[in-house]
Design a protein around this motif. Structure first.
Motif, PDB file in Angstrom:
ATOM      1  N   ASP A  64       1.018  -1.204  -0.081  1.00 54.32           N
ATOM      2  CA  ASP A  64      -0.230   0.062  -0.207  1.00 54.32           C
ATOM      3  C   ASP A  64       0.843   1.247  -0.103  1.00 54.32           C
ATOM      4  O   ASP A  64       0.102   2.503  -0.275  1.00 54.32           O
ATOM      5  N   PHE A  65       1.647   1.219   0.602  1.00 57.79           N
ATOM      6  CA  PHE A  65       2.809   2.482   0.624  1.00 57.79           C
ATOM      7  C   PHE A  65       3.989   2.150  -0.675  1.00 57.79           C
ATOM      8  O   PHE A  65       4.485   1.475  -1.914  1.00 57.79           O
ATOM      9  N   VAL A  66       4.244   3.830  -1.520  1.00 56.98           N
ATOM     10  CA  VAL A  66       4.760   3.958  -2.819  1.00 56.98           C
ATOM     11  C   VAL A  66       6.238   4.046  -1.594  1.00 56.98           C
ATOM     12  O   VAL A  66       7.056   4.090  -2.913  1.00 56.98           O
ATOM     13  N   ALA A  67       6.371   4.265  -0.993  1.00 54.38           N
ATOM     14  CA  ALA A  67       8.205   4.017  -0.101  1.00 54.38           C
ATOM     15  C   ALA A  67       8.136   4.386   1.175  1.00 54.38           C
ATOM     16  O   ALA A  67       7.287   4.537   1.911  1.00 54.38           O
ATOM     17  N   ILE A  68       8.805   3.219   1.937  1.00 61.40           N
ATOM     18  CA  ILE A  68       9.372   3.196   3.186  1.00 61.40           C
ATOM     19  C   ILE A  68      10.471   3.103   4.062  1.00 61.40           C
ATOM     20  O   ILE A  68      11.738   2.546   2.873  1.00 61.40           O
ATOM     21  N   GLN A  69      10.445   3.915   4.423  1.00 65.72           N
ATOM     22  CA  GLN A  69      11.758   5.082   5.504  1.00 65.72           C
ATOM     23  C   GLN A  69      12.005   4.102   6.558  1.00 65.72           C
ATOM     24  O   GLN A  69      10.990   4.850   7.555  1.00 65.72           O
ATOM     25  N   ALA A  70      12.283   3.288   6.532  1.00 64.95           N
ATOM     26  CA  ALA A  70      12.393   2.526   8.249  1.00 64.95           C
ATOM     27  C   ALA A  70      13.773   2.199   8.843  1.00 64.95           C
ATOM     28  O   ALA A  70      14.490   1.689   8.759  1.00 64.95           O
ATOM     29  N   ASN A  71      14.493   3.311   9.394  1.00 64.95           N
ATOM     30  CA  ASN A  71      15.904   3.433  10.595  1.00 64.95           C
ATOM     31  C   ASN A  71      15.481   4.769  11.303  1.00 64.95           C
ATOM     32  O   ASN A  71      14.844   5.019  12.020  1.00 64.95           O
ATOM     33  N   TRP A  72      17.108   4.930  11.373  1.00 66.37           N
ATOM     34  CA  TRP A  72      17.777   5.695  12.300  1.00 66.37           C
ATOM     35  C   TRP A  72      17.414   7.359  11.878  1.00 66.37           C
ATOM     36  O   TRP A  72      18.738   7.972  13.022  1.00 66.37           O
ATOM     37  N   LYS A  73      17.683   7.886  11.101  1.00 67.18           N
ATOM     38  CA  LYS A  73      17.871   8.886  10.486  1.00 67.18           C
ATOM     39  C   LYS A  73      17.237   9.955  10.916  1.00 67.18           C
ATOM     40  O   LYS A  73      15.778   9.526  11.379  1.00 67.18           O
ATOM     41  N   PRO A  74      17.136  10.978  10.998  1.00 71.36           N
ATOM     42  CA  PRO A  74      16.702  12.596  11.807  1.00 71.36           C
ATOM     43  C   PRO A  74      15.222  11.832  10.892  1.00 71.36           C
ATOM     44  O   PRO A  74      15.221  11.581   8.971  1.00 71.36           O
ATOM     45  N   LYS A  75      14.295  11.962  11.375  1.00 69.12           N
ATOM     46  CA  LYS A  75      12.919  11.918   9.844  1.00 69.12           C
ATOM     47  C   LYS A  75      12.958  13.171   9.014  1.00 69.12           C
ATOM     48  O   LYS A  75      11.690  12.750   7.746  1.00 69.12           O
ATOM     49  N   ASP A  76      12.973  14.451   9.360  1.00 66.35           N
ATOM     50  CA  ASP A  76      13.144  15.123   8.571  1.00 66.35           C
ATOM     51  C   ASP A  76      13.917  14.934   7.274  1.00 66.35           C
ATOM     52  O   ASP A  76      14.171  15.670   5.626  1.00 66.35           O
ATOM     53  N   HIS A  77      15.158  14.032   7.438  1.00 69.99           N
ATOM     54  CA  HIS A  77      16.215  13.686   6.288  1.00 69.99           C
ATOM     55  C   HIS A  77      15.290  12.521   5.015  1.00 69.99           C
ATOM     56  O   HIS A  77      15.405  12.706   4.329  1.00 69.99           O
ATOM     57  N   ASN A  78      14.939  11.679   5.957  1.00 69.42           N
ATOM     58  CA  ASN A  78      13.782  10.751   5.191  1.00 69.42           C
ATOM     59  C   ASN A  78      13.427  11.363   4.583  1.00 69.42           C
ATOM     60  O   ASN A  78      12.324  10.749   3.362  1.00 69.42           O
ATOM     61  N   LEU A  79      12.303  12.415   5.037  1.00 63.67           N
ATOM     62  CA  LEU A  79      11.026  12.783   4.264  1.00 63.67           C
ATOM     63  C   LEU A  79      11.256  13.664   3.010  1.00 63.67           C
ATOM     64  O   LEU A  79      11.109  12.866   2.093  1.00 63.67           O
ATOM     65  N   ILE A  80      12.764  14.342   3.552  1.00 64.47           N
ATOM     66  CA  ILE A  80      13.750  15.143   2.256  1.00 64.47           C
ATOM     67  C   ILE A  80      13.551  13.529   1.387  1.00 64.47           C
ATOM     68  O   ILE A  80      13.871  14.009  -0.011  1.00 64.47           O
ATOM     69  N   GLN A  81      14.610  13.082   1.981  1.00 62.47           N
ATOM     70  CA  GLN A  81      14.410  11.877   0.265  1.00 62.47           C
ATOM     71  C   GLN A  81      13.817  11.115  -0.056  1.00 62.47           C
ATOM     72  O   GLN A  81      14.089  11.118  -1.444  1.00 62.47           O
ATOM     73  N   THR A  82      12.482  11.130   0.443  1.00 62.97           N
ATOM     74  CA  THR A  82      11.161  10.456   0.169  1.00 62.97           C
ATOM     75  C   THR A  82      11.121  11.397  -1.328  1.00 62.97           C
ATOM     76  O   THR A  82      10.738  10.526  -2.152  1.00 62.97           O
ATOM     77  N   ALA A  83      10.426  12.682  -0.718  1.00 63.51           N
ATOM     78  CA  ALA A  83      10.144  13.192  -1.915  1.00 63.51           C
ATOM     79  C   ALA A  83      11.211  13.676  -2.787  1.00 63.51           C
ATOM     80  O   ALA A  83      10.659  13.283  -3.870  1.00 63.51           O
ATOM     81  N   GLN A  84      12.506  13.941  -2.596  1.00 61.91           N
ATOM     82  CA  GLN A  84      13.601  13.331  -3.968  1.00 61.91           C
ATOM     83  C   GLN A  84      12.958  11.992  -4.584  1.00 61.91           C
ATOM     84  O   GLN A  84      12.917  12.332  -5.777  1.00 61.91           O
ATOM     85  N   GLU A  85      13.338  10.687  -4.182  1.00 64.74           N
ATOM     86  CA  GLU A  85      12.986   9.221  -4.718  1.00 64.74           C
ATOM     87  C   GLU A  85      11.631   9.739  -5.292  1.00 64.74           C
ATOM     88  O   GLU A  85      11.480   9.060  -6.473  1.00 64.74           O
TER      89      GLU A  85
END
Length: 599
Positions: free
Chosen positions: A318-339
């Motif tokens: 159901d998800f187009v991207a999954i970021q499950a890690n221990w990085k800052p969430k703002d970094h993960n959100l920006i990376q997902t947006a780029q992808e």
């Protein structure tokens, strides 16, 4: 601005609105200007003042026209010179149950007399809507009716045709039917809004007697926010992505500590049922075209474990991207947006942790971060916020998640090719590039209002305006639809040009970021040049109007072989190309070999 995010403090907004407006106007945001006519059946000044704040906060700079008190009908039907000169981009008709003139009828009235009264009242509005549409060719937003403050015949009022409650319900049904049958006509549902607010509080007669407000002053921010939801959706200001935390957001508990069997999800307990409803609500948003992603501080295997719980409504697919890690969430959100080739400001970030919410809000300008304290409140806040307000819906919307998941498959396939051209050929791409048709117009309008990055002029169109474009013999219009071995991307590109002698002036060129770097723009250019030659056009003039979001296409015309003729200090530029020596540029997409059908 955080103070304008739902849920907000209405008393604070009413008290500080001038200061808030000043801050918004000084924040440097680029906004689209829209002329909004407010035709009122009661006093509208405070509604307009509050609506302005919410629109400014959503990237729209409104200029308002207001009818005189209770002159909505006269301004609409008798072509008020001031309104004609104003030439609105959008019309809002603010009428309420206080503007119903044909009810209630006495119990002695016959059923036919009641039917006639209902038809007269309905006709009063439909005549006005039709006249406004024919005169101004712009979107119309119409309030439906809230329940009356009293029921003269008690519970009988809802089923007896002499009751005011019955009359209001019938009027609302007729309004809804009209909206279902007419493009660019929208209902502002104050029937629902007033019920949420509470009828006794809504119908504060003191404000009617003193100021002719059709609702209590404290309800006006809620009313204005509700109205702003429709307007921002019409002009493509909706959010696109729902980024979800996992632990204590999609399920109760911490899966890394509690294990799969220890998290709360399902129907066994009240807590588990509450989280199941959160997942059901998110899944329903996905079916409307909202993209779901995961942004969680978690081990990847634990995230997958939670999404494979037997009672989970949402699953990994159901998800187009999954970021499950221990990085800052703002970094993960920006990376997902780029992808995803989307802007971070198009995300709504949902997290139960106030500290994480504050960090993301501070680090990513424009992202929506709703505040809530429980699963039930999470659903209510998401729903009332209207981040994904649906004013149009197409097959492309329904399939959006699958399209983005297919993009992930394309990215995986690209890694198996050493040569990018071979990769493009391996996609087996086919394009349909044709003139606009009635069945494609809704998606074309939607695309013009949603596309920001690959958009050279960022000109926006309503359905009515696009219908005029489609009927204009002095315009060349092209839409592009792209399909490959992984699936159909739908309509992804639009070009509109106006013919002036032997020159075509490009007024719109856009493309969905889903198909970047796949040479679709070259296929569109090839077809555009072919159409120009058929019309005896020798030269194409292109225009780039700089915004904070479209830097990627600053030099697009240059890559096409255009020559820059003007460069302005604000970043805008003009370009020209003599098409007599033009050579085919697309070599990887087959064009117009297959007939497509919109479903």
């Amino acid at each position: 601005m955080k103070e304008l995010q739902y849920p907000f403090d209405s008393s604070f907004l009413l008290k500080k609105r001038r200061k808030i407006k000043r801050v918004l106007l000084e924040d440097g945001t680029q906004r689209i200007e829209k002329r909004i006519a407010v035709l009122g059946g009661s006093t509208t000044n405070d509604i307009v003042a509050m609506l302005e704040l919410f629109l400014l906060d959503n990237g729209i700079a409104p200029v308002f026209y207001q009818s005189e008190y209770a002159q909505y009908w006269q301004d609409a039907m008798f072509d008020a010179p001031e309104l004609k000169a104003f030439q609105p981009d959008l019309i809002f008709i603010h009428t309420t149950s206080r503007n119903i003139t044909e009810a209630p009828l006495p119990l002695s009235a016959s059923a036919q007399e009641v039917k006639d009264a209902l038809e007269r009242q309905t006709s009063h509005f439909t005549q006005m809507w039709k006249h406004l549409t024919e005169t101004y060719h712009c979107p119309i937003i119409q309030n439906n009716f809230e329940m009356p403050a009293t029921r003269l015949i008690g519970h009988r009022d809802v089923w007896d045709c002499h009751g005011m409650v019955w009359f209001v319900n019938e009027l609302n049904r007729s309004f809804a039917q009209y909206a279902a049958e007419h493009n660019d006509f929208y209902i502002h549902d104050i029937h629902y809004l007033s019920a949420c607010y509470g009828l006794d509080a809504w119908h504060d007669a003191t404000y009617w007697y003193l100021y002719k407000y059709a609702m209590t002053l404290q309800a006006i921010p809620e009313f204005a926010y509700s109205l702003a939801r429709i307007i921002r959706s019409i002009y493509g200001k909706n959010k696109k992505v729902l980024a979800l935390d996992l632990d204590n957001t999609l399920w109760g508990g911490v899966i890394g500590d509690d294990g799969q069997e220890g998290i709360a999800i399902g129907q066994e307990t009240a807590e588990a049922e509450a989280y199941a409803e959160v997942q059901e609500y998110c899944k329903a948003q996905k079916q409307l075209g909202v993209l779901l992603t995961v942004c969680s501080k978690n081990e990847p295997e634990n995230a997958r474990l939670g999404l494979t719980h037997p009672d989970s409504v949402l699953h990994e697919e159901d998800f187009v991207a999954i970021q499950a890690n221990w990085k800052p969430k703002d970094h993960n959100l920006i990376q997902t947006a780029q992808e995803l080739n989307l802007l971070p400001e198009s995300f709504v970030f949902v997290d139960d942790n106030p500290a994480e919410r504050d960090i993301v809000s501070a680090q990513i300008p424009g992202i929506a971060v709703p505040e809530f304290d429980s699963p039930a409140e999470c659903i209510r806040v998401l729903d009332r916020s209207g981040y994904f307000e649906t004013t149009t819906f197409s097959a492309t919307d329904a399939n959006r998640s699958e399209m983005y998941r297919a993009n992930a498959q394309r990215a995986q396939m690209q890694q198996t090719y050493a040569n990018y051209t071979d990769y493009l050929l391996g996609l087996e791409m086919h394009a349909e590039i044709r003139d606009f048709t009635p069945v494609t117009l809704p998606r074309i309008v939607q695309l013009t209002n949603k596309s920001n990055q690959f958009n050279l002029t960022t000109r926006r169109y309503t359905q009515s305006e696009m219908e005029q474009v489609a009927a204009d013999p002095n315009r060349i219009r092209l839409y592009g639809r792209l399909r490959d071995k992984f699936g159909d991307n739908g309509i992804v590109s639009v070009v509109i040009g106006e013919i002036a002698g032997d020159t075509l002036h490009i007024e719109l060129w856009l493309m969905s970021c889903r198909v970047l770097k796949r040479d679709m723009e070259l296929a569109m250019l090839d077809e555009l040049v072919a159409q120009c030659k058929q019309h005896g056009i020798r030269r194409i003039n292109g225009y780039y109007y700089q915004t904070t979001k479209n830097a990627m296409v600053r030099e697009l015309f240059g890559t096409f072989g255009f020559t820059k003729t003007e460069q302005f200090e604000n970043g805008d530029s003009t370009w020209t190309m003599d098409i007599s020596t033009y050579e085919i540029r697309n070599h990887v997409i087959r064009v117009n070999e297959k007939e497509y059908q919109e479903t």
